[in-house]
Design a protein around this motif. Structure first.
Motif, PDB file in Angstrom:
ATOM      1  N   PRO A 204       0.825  -1.208   0.000  1.00 59.61           N
ATOM      2  CA  PRO A 204       0.000   0.000   0.000  1.00 59.61           C
ATOM      3  C   PRO A 204       0.860   1.259   0.000  1.00 59.61           C
ATOM      4  O   PRO A 204       2.012   1.229   0.431  1.00 59.61           O
ATOM      5  N   TRP A 205       0.281   2.355  -0.469  1.00 57.31           N
ATOM      6  CA  TRP A 205       1.030   3.601  -0.642  1.00 57.31           C
ATOM      7  C   TRP A 205       1.315   4.229   0.722  1.00 57.31           C
ATOM      8  O   TRP A 205       0.398   4.532   1.470  1.00 57.31           O
ATOM      9  N   PRO A 206       2.608   4.445   1.052  1.00 61.65           N
ATOM     10  CA  PRO A 206       2.931   4.938   2.396  1.00 61.65           C
ATOM     11  C   PRO A 206       3.310   6.417   2.463  1.00 61.65           C
ATOM     12  O   PRO A 206       3.671   6.899   3.540  1.00 61.65           O
ATOM     13  N   LEU A 207       3.257   7.131   1.322  1.00 61.01           N
ATOM     14  CA  LEU A 207       3.804   8.479   1.261  1.00 61.01           C
ATOM     15  C   LEU A 207       2.710   9.542   1.347  1.00 61.01           C
ATOM     16  O   LEU A 207       1.524   9.260   1.145  1.00 61.01           O
ATOM     17  N   ASN A 208       3.145  10.773   1.613  1.00 63.08           N
ATOM     18  CA  ASN A 208       2.188  11.880   1.764  1.00 63.08           C
ATOM     19  C   ASN A 208       2.109  12.748   0.514  1.00 63.08           C
ATOM     20  O   ASN A 208       1.636  13.882   0.560  1.00 63.08           O
ATOM     21  N   VAL A 209       2.614  12.229  -0.608  1.00 60.82           N
ATOM     22  CA  VAL A 209       2.529  12.894  -1.908  1.00 60.82           C
ATOM     23  C   VAL A 209       1.931  11.911  -2.905  1.00 60.82           C
ATOM     24  O   VAL A 209       1.909  10.701  -2.670  1.00 60.82           O
ATOM     25  N   GLU A 210       1.436  12.429  -4.042  1.00 66.73           N
ATOM     26  CA  GLU A 210       0.793  11.563  -5.026  1.00 66.73           C
ATOM     27  C   GLU A 210       1.792  10.707  -5.781  1.00 66.73           C
ATOM     28  O   GLU A 210       1.462   9.607  -6.235  1.00 66.73           O
ATOM     29  N   GLU A 211       2.995  11.202  -5.965  1.00 70.50           N
ATOM     30  CA  GLU A 211       4.087  10.448  -6.569  1.00 70.50           C
ATOM     31  C   GLU A 211       5.392  11.062  -6.084  1.00 70.50           C
ATOM     32  O   GLU A 211       5.416  12.197  -5.602  1.00 70.50           O
ATOM     33  N   LEU A 212       6.478  10.310  -6.206  1.00 66.67           N
ATOM     34  CA  LEU A 212       7.766  10.798  -5.710  1.00 66.67           C
ATOM     35  C   LEU A 212       8.883  10.304  -6.623  1.00 66.67           C
ATOM     36  O   LEU A 212       9.002   9.106  -6.866  1.00 66.67           O
ATOM     37  N   GLU A 213       9.692  11.247  -7.114  1.00 65.72           N
ATOM     38  CA  GLU A 213      10.902  10.870  -7.830  1.00 65.72           C
ATOM     39  C   GLU A 213      12.064  10.903  -6.848  1.00 65.72           C
ATOM     40  O   GLU A 213      12.306  11.916  -6.197  1.00 65.72           O
ATOM     41  N   VAL A 214      12.769   9.787  -6.751  1.00 66.16           N
ATOM     42  CA  VAL A 214      13.946   9.694  -5.890  1.00 66.16           C
ATOM     43  C   VAL A 214      15.175   9.552  -6.779  1.00 66.16           C
ATOM     44  O   VAL A 214      15.080   9.116  -7.932  1.00 66.16           O
TER      45      VAL A 214
END
Length: 253
Positions: A204-214
């Motif tokens: 499941p999605w654990p981040l507080n943004v819709e997508e993330l580039e690392v």
């Protein structure tokens, strides 16, 4: 060192840069299903610096005798590995005792989850000495910063998850990776990282943004493998810097 395959070349990513990617995950972590790490700044710093013990080693890495490329982190001699992990938390003590504590816990956690097999009694004793020394350090630092065992257990599990996700991305791992026992608001959760076309998904999605580039930085090594250690160091010195990137998105329903 991590070797990112790129055609006939490899991109040599230092452990400290891989740890930076872990820190990028930490700083975007938390939503209605996954709590924000706390204490936030200290935990994020620990994530970003968790491989600080290997930073100097990666400047002048050892050459793999068969591949002619730098040794990767899992190929290190056991004594070297122990020495680097013993040094790691000490490098953070004047910056943040809490972050140093997390780095120490991460190191011993690796040895507890993946106990090395050895028939050498001296190496076995060195491992025992490392674990004993780190546990004494952890007890002292936990008392100094006022951290509870429950809190540290949760943050150690978070760091292990970020480390595993980052390693899978930096190694261009084709198979799905599972980060298990990740602290969730309703109990431990397994998060799956999987490749999906030109991006990766976390579920499941654990981040507080819709997508993330690392991203992480490495040195691109083209051409045939080098013949000796000085040649390897020279090749790394002149190798162009390459940014490796990965886009993370939620899995489609």
């Amino acid at each position: 060192m991590i070797l990112w395959p790129d055609g006939d070349a490899v991109v040599a990513i230092g452990q400290a840069s891989h740890a930076w990617l872990s820190g990028q995950l930490a700083r975007a972590w938390g939503n209605d299903r996954f709590p924000v790490p706390a204490p936030w700044e200290e935990v994020c710093l620990g994530a970003e610096q968790h491989d600080i013990g290997m930073a100097l080693w990666d400047l002048l890495p050892e050459r793999h005798p068969e591949t002619g490329r730098p040794l990767q982190f899992f190929e290190l001699d056991r004594r070297t590995h122990l020495a680097l992990w013993t040094e790691a938390p000490l490098r953070l003590l004047t910056q943040s005792r809490y972050a140093a504590l997390l780095v120490s816990l991460h190191g011993t956690g690796l040895y507890e989850r993946f106990p090395p097999r050895t028939d050498d009694p001296e190496v076995a004793q060195a491992i025992a000495d490392y674990l004993g020394g780190q546990r004494a350090l952890q007890e002292r630092l936990a008392t100094e910063v006022g951290a509870t065992a429950e809190e540290l257990h949760a943050n150690q599990a978070l760091l292990a998850a970020w480390d595993g996700i980052s390693l899978a991305l930096c190694r261009r791992q084709a198979a799905a990776f599972e980060a298990r026992n990740v602290p969730g608001r309703d109990g431990p959760v397994t998060i799956t990282l999987a490749a999906d076309g030109d991006h990766h998904t976390l579920h499941p999605w654990p981040l507080n943004v819709e997508e993330l580039e690392v991203r992480a930085e490495g040195r691109r090594l083209d051409g045939p493998p080098v013949a000796d250690q000085p040649a390897l160091h020279a090749a790394l010195e002149r190798a162009p810097v390459q940014i490796v990137r990965a886009m993370l998105r939620p899995r489609e329903p």
